[in-house]
Write a protein that holds these residues in place. Sequence first.
Motif, PDB file in Angstrom:
ATOM      1  N   LEU A 181      -1.287  -2.765  -7.325  1.00 58.59           N
ATOM      2  CA  LEU A 181      -0.676  -2.189  -6.126  1.00 58.59           C
ATOM      3  C   LEU A 181      -0.206  -0.771  -6.402  1.00 58.59           C
ATOM      4  O   LEU A 181       0.350  -0.470  -7.457  1.00 58.59           O
ATOM      5  N   GLU A 185      -5.661  -7.853   4.091  1.00 58.92           N
ATOM      6  CA  GLU A 185      -4.322  -8.240   3.616  1.00 58.92           C
ATOM      7  C   GLU A 185      -4.470  -9.547   2.866  1.00 58.92           C
ATOM      8  O   GLU A 185      -4.838 -10.575   3.437  1.00 58.92           O
ATOM      9  N   GLU A 239      -2.236  -1.363  -1.738  1.00 63.54           N
ATOM     10  CA  GLU A 239      -0.896  -1.002  -1.292  1.00 63.54           C
ATOM     11  C   GLU A 239      -0.045  -2.250  -1.075  1.00 63.54           C
ATOM     12  O   GLU A 239      -0.564  -3.357  -0.906  1.00 63.54           O
ATOM     13  N   ASN A 240       1.235  -2.011  -1.072  1.00 64.58           N
ATOM     14  CA  ASN A 240       2.175  -3.066  -0.704  1.00 64.58           C
ATOM     15  C   ASN A 240       3.113  -2.470   0.341  1.00 64.58           C
ATOM     16  O   ASN A 240       4.062  -1.765   0.017  1.00 64.58           O
ATOM     17  N   ASN A 269       6.008  -5.650   2.391  1.00 67.08           N
ATOM     18  CA  ASN A 269       5.762  -6.913   1.676  1.00 67.08           C
ATOM     19  C   ASN A 269       4.417  -7.549   2.004  1.00 67.08           C
ATOM     20  O   ASN A 269       4.242  -8.754   1.860  1.00 67.08           O
ATOM     21  N   LYS A 270       3.478  -6.725   2.419  1.00 64.45           N
ATOM     22  CA  LYS A 270       2.122  -7.230   2.627  1.00 64.45           C
ATOM     23  C   LYS A 270       1.179  -6.490   1.681  1.00 64.45           C
ATOM     24  O   LYS A 270       1.074  -5.263   1.742  1.00 64.45           O
ATOM     25  N   LYS A 271       0.544  -7.271   0.830  1.00 65.42           N
ATOM     26  CA  LYS A 271      -0.397  -6.656  -0.107  1.00 65.42           C
ATOM     27  C   LYS A 271      -1.714  -6.380   0.627  1.00 65.42           C
ATOM     28  O   LYS A 271      -2.212  -7.261   1.341  1.00 65.42           O
ATOM     29  N   GLU A 281      -0.343  -7.834  -8.717  1.00 66.61           N
ATOM     30  CA  GLU A 281       0.754  -6.861  -8.562  1.00 66.61           C
ATOM     31  C   GLU A 281       0.429  -5.545  -9.274  1.00 66.61           C
ATOM     32  O   GLU A 281       0.749  -4.466  -8.791  1.00 66.61           O
ATOM     33  N   GLU A 308      -2.820 -12.028  -0.364  1.00 65.28           N
ATOM     34  CA  GLU A 308      -1.759 -12.326  -1.314  1.00 65.28           C
ATOM     35  C   GLU A 308      -2.257 -12.347  -2.758  1.00 65.28           C
ATOM     36  O   GLU A 308      -1.499 -12.161  -3.695  1.00 65.28           O
TER      37      GLU A 308
END
Lengths: 363, 239
Positions: free
Chosen positions: A303, A294, A329-330, A333-335, A300, A296
């Motif tokens: 994802l 996981e 994946e997201n 709200n966790k990438k 984007e 941050e």
Amino acid sequence: MFKSTGNNFGGPQITFKDYQSEHEIVLNAVFDYDSTNEAYRKARQLEIYVPDLKFSKSAVAGCFFAATYEDGDIGTTVRTWIKNRNTIVIEKLTTWDNYANHRIYICTMYGLRGFRNVQFEQLKPLGISLQQSESIGYPSDQIYYETKDWVFLIFSLGEPNWNVKGKHCFLSSYRDFPEDIDAVLPYVSGMHHNGEPGMNILQIQMKEGQILIPPLPQGMSTGTGWDSMFYAFIVRERDKTSNTPGRSRWDIEALMAEKYSRGSVESIEMSGYPSMISASIISSYYGKGNHTYELEEIPESMLGCEAFLIGSHLTGKCMTLQLAHIKFENLNNKKSFTITASAGGPALTFRTFDTSAAMPTNQ
Amino acid sequence: MLKVTATNFGVNPSDIQIDAYNGGNFIILNGEISVDTSFEGYKSLFTLELTTEELPFTRSLPTAVYATVETDKGNYITITKAYVKDGNTISIRPVRAYDSYGSYKLKFFCAFAAINTAAEPTFQHCDNLVLEPTVGTMTDSECYLMKNDNWMLLVLKTRAVTFDETEGIIKANITTGLPDGQVFFVPIISSDNKSSDNGNLYFQGTIEDGTLTISRNGETDTSTGSSETFTKVFILLNT
């Protein structure tokens, strides 16, 4: 990169590859000079005049000296330092003045002299495991640091094996050396057969992520128990092209580092429609077939996609193959980035340098 | 067709037949090149280089090219790194572990994607195909197909396969998706030996009219199967 503006020993114009910061300067250069010329004879020390350096005085460092000799070069290390902003000094060593041609290898980090109270960033060494196309000797003492601007590499191949005489030997690592390096460097190996002081200094080349050791010279003695040695700071010729707007690239080092398990992504980059994804990954996570990180930092744009890649295992010569699967994946709200050993082996112990087509997750 | 005008490892460009699809930000190559390791100068090459007519971009991200070698212990496969070095050069790392065999082949089933381009996240659908073995056996097979007008990406893996004793093949129907009227030869990688210095043993896979056939490598090959088989190939389609 810069060129010297002059010198006091009748040497040529010298091209330096450089990395310069406030506290350290890394220089790479190789040049020859004639020890019979008058300017050299008169010089107390060798001075190379250069355009403005980043700082004006360094601590004493070392570089390599070789007298070129038909059966193999012979030499040692000599002192070098930055005397002022426009002068690099190299110790004059007269031991081999009976040989006309001298060669200097600068693969040196010069540290600012006399600074205090500076915050250091401590680098972490990266694992390498040298592979040889011809077995020169047993690799040991492998130490490797990599920054975006330079690398520092030490290794020994023990006492060279004479079975490789006349053969070219490529050194590579499961962690490829940066491909933005093209450097001529010294490899110190064994005593010289003519009985003079010093060691063999063999000219080798680092390029395209590999190191080429040419055929060992005739003059290299054997059976002396002297191990070979490589020690160099090497400047990277980093691509300074600015990022295209909308570029989707993830550069990250250690994803996870435990005592016996490491996962790292050198880079993952995605291109336009249909999205292709290229992933340079090294994973040495034993005992697990998949792992989710996981993070941050995941771009984007990546994802919601997954891809299959062909990689190779880290065992042996990194020849056997692995089908790897990656997924971005997201969720809540966790990438996350998941890597899976899909086929070929059950563990996350492989590397990839492959390009594939990105497909949507959960289709 | 990729128009190769020169090589640095002794192969005559006229002997190179590599099909290419130009996707703008990527190119897909299919074909093979034989590398003669006794060629003068090969031993000191950092990279094998194909000089080509203008490529659509000046540098690519790295990609994996298959390399195969025939030995008296079997036919082996591994991968080697390749990339577009500049607008006219494809650079491939030599497979030094194969040097002693005298020759080996580079097999292109790969995509080269341009570096440093704008990337809109547009992920293309991938079909999950079903394999129904009719000769020999396949256990827990998975097959993924991303198909376009000009190319497709095929990923195949099975947990175990067994060759038919009499025919020496494995045959499976692949339900829908694959194009008819074109024959594809793809390497099917076997994962029997994970620490071999030659890579993996592999078999030739033939895909024709919705049927995959995996064949042993000649009469001397007595393989019964392996724990796992897999492949990942980009394939160009006749249009």
